[in-house]
Design a protein around this motif. Structure first.
Motif, PDB file in Angstrom:
ATOM      1  N   LYS A   8       0.822  -1.218   0.000  1.00 56.27           N
ATOM      2  CA  LYS A   8       0.000   0.000   0.000  1.00 56.27           C
ATOM      3  C   LYS A   8       0.851   1.260   0.000  1.00 56.27           C
ATOM      4  O   LYS A   8       0.509   2.248  -0.644  1.00 56.27           O
ATOM      5  N   ALA A   9       1.969   1.241   0.730  1.00 56.34           N
ATOM      6  CA  ALA A   9       2.807   2.438   0.832  1.00 56.34           C
ATOM      7  C   ALA A   9       4.258   2.055   1.069  1.00 56.34           C
ATOM      8  O   ALA A   9       4.544   1.004   1.657  1.00 56.34           O
ATOM      9  N   VAL A  10       5.154   2.915   0.605  1.00 56.44           N
ATOM     10  CA  VAL A  10       6.581   2.758   0.865  1.00 56.44           C
ATOM     11  C   VAL A  10       7.039   4.025   1.582  1.00 56.44           C
ATOM     12  O   VAL A  10       6.782   5.138   1.127  1.00 56.44           O
ATOM     13  N   LEU A  11       7.691   3.820   2.710  1.00 54.15           N
ATOM     14  CA  LEU A  11       8.168   4.928   3.532  1.00 54.15           C
ATOM     15  C   LEU A  11       9.687   4.970   3.416  1.00 54.15           C
ATOM     16  O   LEU A  11      10.361   4.035   3.829  1.00 54.15           O
ATOM     17  N   GLN A  12      10.198   6.032   2.845  1.00 55.15           N
ATOM     18  CA  GLN A  12      11.642   6.170   2.628  1.00 55.15           C
ATOM     19  C   GLN A  12      12.236   7.036   3.723  1.00 55.15           C
ATOM     20  O   GLN A  12      11.814   8.175   3.927  1.00 55.15           O
ATOM     21  N   VAL A  13      13.196   6.491   4.448  1.00 58.73           N
ATOM     22  CA  VAL A  13      13.860   7.221   5.529  1.00 58.73           C
ATOM     23  C   VAL A  13      15.343   7.318   5.175  1.00 58.73           C
ATOM     24  O   VAL A  13      16.088   6.354   5.342  1.00 58.73           O
ATOM     25  N   ASP A  14      15.741   8.463   4.668  1.00 57.68           N
ATOM     26  CA  ASP A  14      17.147   8.696   4.332  1.00 57.68           C
ATOM     27  C   ASP A  14      17.843   9.340   5.524  1.00 57.68           C
ATOM     28  O   ASP A  14      17.348  10.317   6.091  1.00 57.68           O
ATOM     29  N   ASN A  15      18.989   8.763   5.884  1.00 57.31           N
ATOM     30  CA  ASN A  15      19.732   9.242   7.039  1.00 57.31           C
ATOM     31  C   ASN A  15      21.183   8.794   6.836  1.00 57.31           C
ATOM     32  O   ASN A  15      21.419   7.615   6.562  1.00 57.31           O
ATOM     33  N   PRO A  16      22.146   9.676   6.970  1.00 58.19           N
ATOM     34  CA  PRO A  16      23.546   9.277   6.806  1.00 58.19           C
ATOM     35  C   PRO A  16      23.956   8.122   7.729  1.00 58.19           C
ATOM     36  O   PRO A  16      24.793   7.304   7.371  1.00 58.19           O
ATOM     37  N   ALA A  17      23.334   8.042   8.892  1.00 63.79           N
ATOM     38  CA  ALA A  17      23.653   6.961   9.839  1.00 63.79           C
ATOM     39  C   ALA A  17      23.262   5.587   9.300  1.00 63.79           C
ATOM     40  O   ALA A  17      23.786   4.563   9.749  1.00 63.79           O
ATOM     41  N   ASN A  18      22.368   5.556   8.324  1.00 63.42           N
ATOM     42  CA  ASN A  18      21.913   4.277   7.770  1.00 63.42           C
ATOM     43  C   ASN A  18      22.940   3.622   6.865  1.00 63.42           C
ATOM     44  O   ASN A  18      22.707   2.533   6.349  1.00 63.42           O
ATOM     45  N   ASP A  19      24.078   4.287   6.683  1.00 68.48           N
ATOM     46  CA  ASP A  19      25.158   3.691   5.910  1.00 68.48           C
ATOM     47  C   ASP A  19      25.639   2.403   6.574  1.00 68.48           C
ATOM     48  O   ASP A  19      26.116   1.495   5.914  1.00 68.48           O
ATOM     49  N   HIS A  20      25.475   2.341   7.886  1.00 63.52           N
ATOM     50  CA  HIS A  20      25.830   1.147   8.657  1.00 63.52           C
ATOM     51  C   HIS A  20      24.528   0.491   9.092  1.00 63.52           C
ATOM     52  O   HIS A  20      23.885   0.943  10.031  1.00 63.52           O
ATOM     53  N   ASN A  21      24.138  -0.545   8.400  1.00 69.61           N
ATOM     54  CA  ASN A  21      22.857  -1.198   8.618  1.00 69.61           C
ATOM     55  C   ASN A  21      22.897  -2.043   9.892  1.00 69.61           C
ATOM     56  O   ASN A  21      22.962  -3.259   9.852  1.00 69.61           O
ATOM     57  N   LEU A  22      22.864  -1.355  11.022  1.00 72.65           N
ATOM     58  CA  LEU A  22      22.927  -2.013  12.313  1.00 72.65           C
ATOM     59  C   LEU A  22      21.598  -1.838  13.040  1.00 72.65           C
ATOM     60  O   LEU A  22      20.961  -0.790  12.944  1.00 72.65           O
ATOM     61  N   ALA A  23      21.196  -2.852  13.797  1.00 70.01           N
ATOM     62  CA  ALA A  23      19.947  -2.774  14.553  1.00 70.01           C
ATOM     63  C   ALA A  23      19.954  -1.578  15.496  1.00 70.01           C
ATOM     64  O   ALA A  23      18.923  -0.915  15.676  1.00 70.01           O
ATOM     65  N   ALA A  24      21.102  -1.280  16.095  1.00 69.82           N
ATOM     66  CA  ALA A  24      21.191  -0.157  17.022  1.00 69.82           C
ATOM     67  C   ALA A  24      20.914   1.176  16.331  1.00 69.82           C
ATOM     68  O   ALA A  24      20.497   2.139  16.976  1.00 69.82           O
ATOM     69  N   VAL A  25      21.129   1.245  15.039  1.00 69.66           N
ATOM     70  CA  VAL A  25      20.877   2.464  14.269  1.00 69.66           C
ATOM     71  C   VAL A  25      19.445   2.483  13.743  1.00 69.66           C
ATOM     72  O   VAL A  25      18.748   3.503  13.801  1.00 69.66           O
ATOM     73  N   ILE A  26      18.986   1.350  13.223  1.00 70.71           N
ATOM     74  CA  ILE A  26      17.672   1.267  12.582  1.00 70.71           C
ATOM     75  C   ILE A  26      16.527   1.236  13.595  1.00 70.71           C
ATOM     76  O   ILE A  26      15.499   1.881  13.395  1.00 70.71           O
ATOM     77  N   ALA A  27      16.673   0.503  14.691  1.00 68.39           N
ATOM     78  CA  ALA A  27      15.583   0.308  15.652  1.00 68.39           C
ATOM     79  C   ALA A  27      14.981   1.618  16.172  1.00 68.39           C
ATOM     80  O   ALA A  27      13.750   1.762  16.183  1.00 68.39           O
ATOM     81  N   PRO A  28      15.791   2.586  16.589  1.00 64.38           N
ATOM     82  CA  PRO A  28      15.181   3.841  17.048  1.00 64.38           C
ATOM     83  C   PRO A  28      14.406   4.570  15.943  1.00 64.38           C
ATOM     84  O   PRO A  28      13.392   5.221  16.203  1.00 64.38           O
ATOM     85  N   GLN A  29      14.867   4.422  14.712  1.00 65.37           N
ATOM     86  CA  GLN A  29      14.173   5.060  13.590  1.00 65.37           C
ATOM     87  C   GLN A  29      12.845   4.364  13.316  1.00 65.37           C
ATOM     88  O   GLN A  29      11.852   5.020  12.971  1.00 65.37           O
ATOM     89  N   VAL A  30      12.804   3.046  13.468  1.00 72.31           N
ATOM     90  CA  VAL A  30      11.553   2.305  13.307  1.00 72.31           C
ATOM     91  C   VAL A  30      10.560   2.760  14.371  1.00 72.31           C
ATOM     92  O   VAL A  30       9.396   3.057  14.064  1.00 72.31           O
ATOM     93  N   ALA A  31      11.015   2.838  15.602  1.00 70.58           N
ATOM     94  CA  ALA A  31      10.146   3.271  16.698  1.00 70.58           C
ATOM     95  C   ALA A  31       9.602   4.677  16.446  1.00 70.58           C
ATOM     96  O   ALA A  31       8.402   4.935  16.644  1.00 70.58           O
TER      97      ALA A  31
END
Length: 87
Positions: A56-79
């Motif tokens: 239904k939808a695609v949510l694009q979250v661009d962030n320089p920190a996402n260069d390192h695909n780590l749970a510690a980086v992604i999890a707070p953004q998901v929340a």
């Protein structure tokens, strides 16, 4: 109706086939399927994700920190994404 959020797997600007498999499974559950793309520049991945049947939808979250695909980086953004969308 319920919502299902799938975090896209991707590398090198390409969507991983595992994301399509997750969408297929989500369709069996039922509800609105949304895909979140966390990247430094995720336009190409988001475009691929938008072509998947049932999304239904695609949510694009661009962030320089996402260069390192780590749970510690992604999890707070998901929340934060879920909180901001009121889900």
């Amino acid at each position: 109706m319920s919502k299902i959020l799938i975090v896209a797997q991707h590398a090198g600007g390409k969507l991983n086939a595992g994301t399509a498999k997750a969408v297929s499974c989500a369709q069996k559950i039922g509800g609105d399927i949304e895909i979140a793309v966390f990247a430094t520049s995720g336009a190409s991945v988001a475009a691929e994700a938008a072509k998947l049947a049932g999304v239904k939808a695609v949510l694009q979250v661009d962030n320089p920190a996402n260069d390192h695909n780590l749970a510690a980086v992604i999890a707070p953004q998901v929340a934060e994404l879920v909180k901001a969308r009121g889900s």
